[in-house]
Write a protein that holds these residues in place. Structure first.
Motif, short mmCIF file in Angstrom:
data_model
loop_
_atom_site.label_atom_id
_atom_site.label_comp_id
_atom_site.label_asym_id
_atom_site.label_seq_id
_atom_site.Cartn_x
_atom_site.Cartn_y
_atom_site.Cartn_z
N GLU A 154 0.83 -1.21 0.00
CA GLU A 154 0.00 0.00 0.00
C GLU A 154 0.86 1.26 0.00
OE1 GLU A 154 -2.63 -0.23 3.31
OE2 GLU A 154 -3.83 -1.81 2.44
N ASP A 155 2.06 1.17 0.56
CA ASP A 155 2.95 2.33 0.59
C ASP A 155 3.40 2.73 -0.81
OD1 ASP A 155 2.77 2.37 3.32
OD2 ASP A 155 4.62 1.23 3.62
N LEU A 156 3.35 1.81 -1.74
CA LEU A 156 3.79 2.09 -3.10
C LEU A 156 2.69 2.68 -3.97
CD1 LEU A 156 5.83 -1.18 -3.70
CD2 LEU A 156 6.70 1.04 -3.01
N GLU A 157 1.44 2.58 -3.51
CA GLU A 157 0.32 3.08 -4.29
C GLU A 157 0.16 4.58 -4.05
OE1 GLU A 157 -3.15 0.85 -3.33
OE2 GLU A 157 -2.21 -1.06 -3.80
N PRO A 158 -0.37 5.29 -5.05
CA PRO A 158 -0.61 6.73 -4.87
C PRO A 158 -1.59 6.97 -3.73
CG PRO A 158 -0.95 6.08 -7.15
CD PRO A 158 -0.73 4.82 -6.36
N ARG A 159 -1.35 7.99 -2.93
CA ARG A 159 -2.20 8.26 -1.76
C ARG A 159 -3.55 8.85 -2.16
NH1 ARG A 159 1.01 9.64 3.47
NH2 ARG A 159 2.88 8.44 3.09
N ASN A 160 -3.61 9.55 -3.26
CA ASN A 160 -4.85 10.23 -3.65
C ASN A 160 -5.79 9.33 -4.43
OD1 ASN A 160 -3.91 12.52 -2.42
ND2 ASN A 160 -3.05 13.35 -4.30
N GLN A 161 -5.43 8.09 -4.62
CA GLN A 161 -6.27 7.18 -5.37
C GLN A 161 -7.51 6.86 -4.53
OE1 GLN A 161 -4.31 3.50 -6.18
NE2 GLN A 161 -5.87 2.78 -7.57
N SER A 162 -8.70 7.10 -5.10
CA SER A 162 -9.92 6.83 -4.36
C SER A 162 -10.21 5.33 -4.36
CB SER A 162 -11.10 7.60 -4.96
OG SER A 162 -11.32 7.18 -6.29
N LYS A 163 -10.70 4.87 -3.23
CA LYS A 163 -11.00 3.46 -3.09
C LYS A 163 -12.43 3.20 -3.54
CE LYS A 163 -7.53 2.50 0.14
NZ LYS A 163 -6.82 1.39 0.58
N LYS A 164 -12.65 2.05 -4.13
CA LYS A 164 -14.00 1.69 -4.56
C LYS A 164 -14.82 1.31 -3.33
CE LYS A 164 -12.59 0.06 -9.07
NZ LYS A 164 -12.52 -1.06 -9.99
N LEU A 165 -16.05 1.75 -3.32
CA LEU A 165 -16.94 1.40 -2.21
C LEU A 165 -17.36 -0.06 -2.31
CD1 LEU A 165 -19.24 4.55 -2.15
CD2 LEU A 165 -17.29 4.04 -0.67
N LYS A 166 -17.51 -0.68 -1.16
CA LYS A 166 -17.94 -2.07 -1.12
C LYS A 166 -19.44 -2.15 -1.32
CE LYS A 166 -14.27 -3.51 1.91
NZ LYS A 166 -13.86 -4.45 2.93
N ASP A 167 -19.87 -3.20 -1.99
CA ASP A 167 -21.30 -3.45 -2.16
C ASP A 167 -21.80 -4.13 -0.89
OD1 ASP A 167 -23.88 -3.97 -2.97
OD2 ASP A 167 -23.33 -5.55 -4.38
N LEU A 168 -22.59 -3.41 -0.11
CA LEU A 168 -23.06 -3.90 1.18
C LEU A 168 -24.46 -4.51 1.10
CD1 LEU A 168 -21.94 -0.87 3.37
CD2 LEU A 168 -20.66 -2.95 2.87
N SER A 169 -25.04 -4.54 -0.07
CA SER A 169 -26.43 -4.97 -0.20
C SER A 169 -26.65 -6.43 0.17
CB SER A 169 -26.94 -4.72 -1.62
OG SER A 169 -26.18 -5.46 -2.56
N ASN A 170 -25.65 -7.27 0.01
CA ASN A 170 -25.83 -8.69 0.30
C ASN A 170 -25.27 -9.10 1.66
OD1 ASN A 170 -27.04 -9.20 -2.18
ND2 ASN A 170 -25.06 -9.40 -3.18
N TRP A 171 -24.81 -8.14 2.45
CA TRP A 171 -24.23 -8.44 3.75
C TRP A 171 -25.33 -8.64 4.79
CZ3 TRP A 171 -19.12 -5.67 5.24
CH2 TRP A 171 -18.23 -5.71 4.18
N SER A 172 -25.10 -9.52 5.73
CA SER A 172 -26.05 -9.75 6.82
C SER A 172 -25.91 -8.64 7.86
CB SER A 172 -25.79 -11.10 7.49
OG SER A 172 -24.55 -11.07 8.17
N PHE A 173 -26.90 -8.56 8.77
CA PHE A 173 -26.81 -7.58 9.84
C PHE A 173 -25.54 -7.79 10.68
CE2 PHE A 173 -31.49 -7.60 9.31
CZ PHE A 173 -31.66 -6.25 9.06
N GLU A 174 -25.24 -9.04 10.96
CA GLU A 174 -24.07 -9.34 11.77
C GLU A 174 -22.78 -8.91 11.07
OE1 GLU A 174 -26.38 -11.69 10.94
OE2 GLU A 174 -27.43 -11.90 12.86
N ASP A 175 -22.70 -9.17 9.76
CA ASP A 175 -21.52 -8.76 9.00
C ASP A 175 -21.39 -7.24 8.95
OD1 ASP A 175 -20.85 -11.39 8.49
OD2 ASP A 175 -21.74 -11.41 6.48
N LEU A 176 -22.51 -6.55 8.79
CA LEU A 176 -22.48 -5.10 8.75
C LEU A 176 -22.06 -4.52 10.10
CD1 LEU A 176 -25.72 -4.45 6.68
CD2 LEU A 176 -23.39 -3.90 5.97
N GLU A 177 -22.55 -5.09 11.18
CA GLU A 177 -22.17 -4.62 12.51
C GLU A 177 -20.69 -4.88 12.77
OE1 GLU A 177 -25.04 -6.54 15.03
OE2 GLU A 177 -26.50 -4.95 14.73
#
Length: 60
Positions: free
Chosen positions: A4-27
């Motif tokens: 990660e130290d070699l990657e550009p710092r300003n690179q935006s990260k992709k958001l995770k798709d949370l639609s299929n996650w359970s309540f427990e996983d989200l918590e």
């Protein structure tokens, strides 16, 4: 050194798709992210402390 130290710092990260996650996983995800926020805030506080000590040493 992490890969990660070699990657550009300003690179935006992709958001995770949370639609299929359970309540427990989200918590669990939220708990992990909150722990990471605390870790980042601690690092910021330490850096500010070092900076203030350095400033006091070099002020006239």
């Amino acid at each position: 050194m992490d890969l990660e130290d070699l990657e550009p710092r300003n690179q935006s990260k992709k958001l995770k798709d949370l639609s299929n996650w359970s309540f427990e996983d989200l918590e669990a995800y939220i708990a992990a992210m909150e722990a990471e926020i605390v870790r980042a805030r601690t690092a910021i506080a330490q850096k500010k402390g070092v900076a203030s000590v350095a400033d006091s040493l070099f002020k006239r």
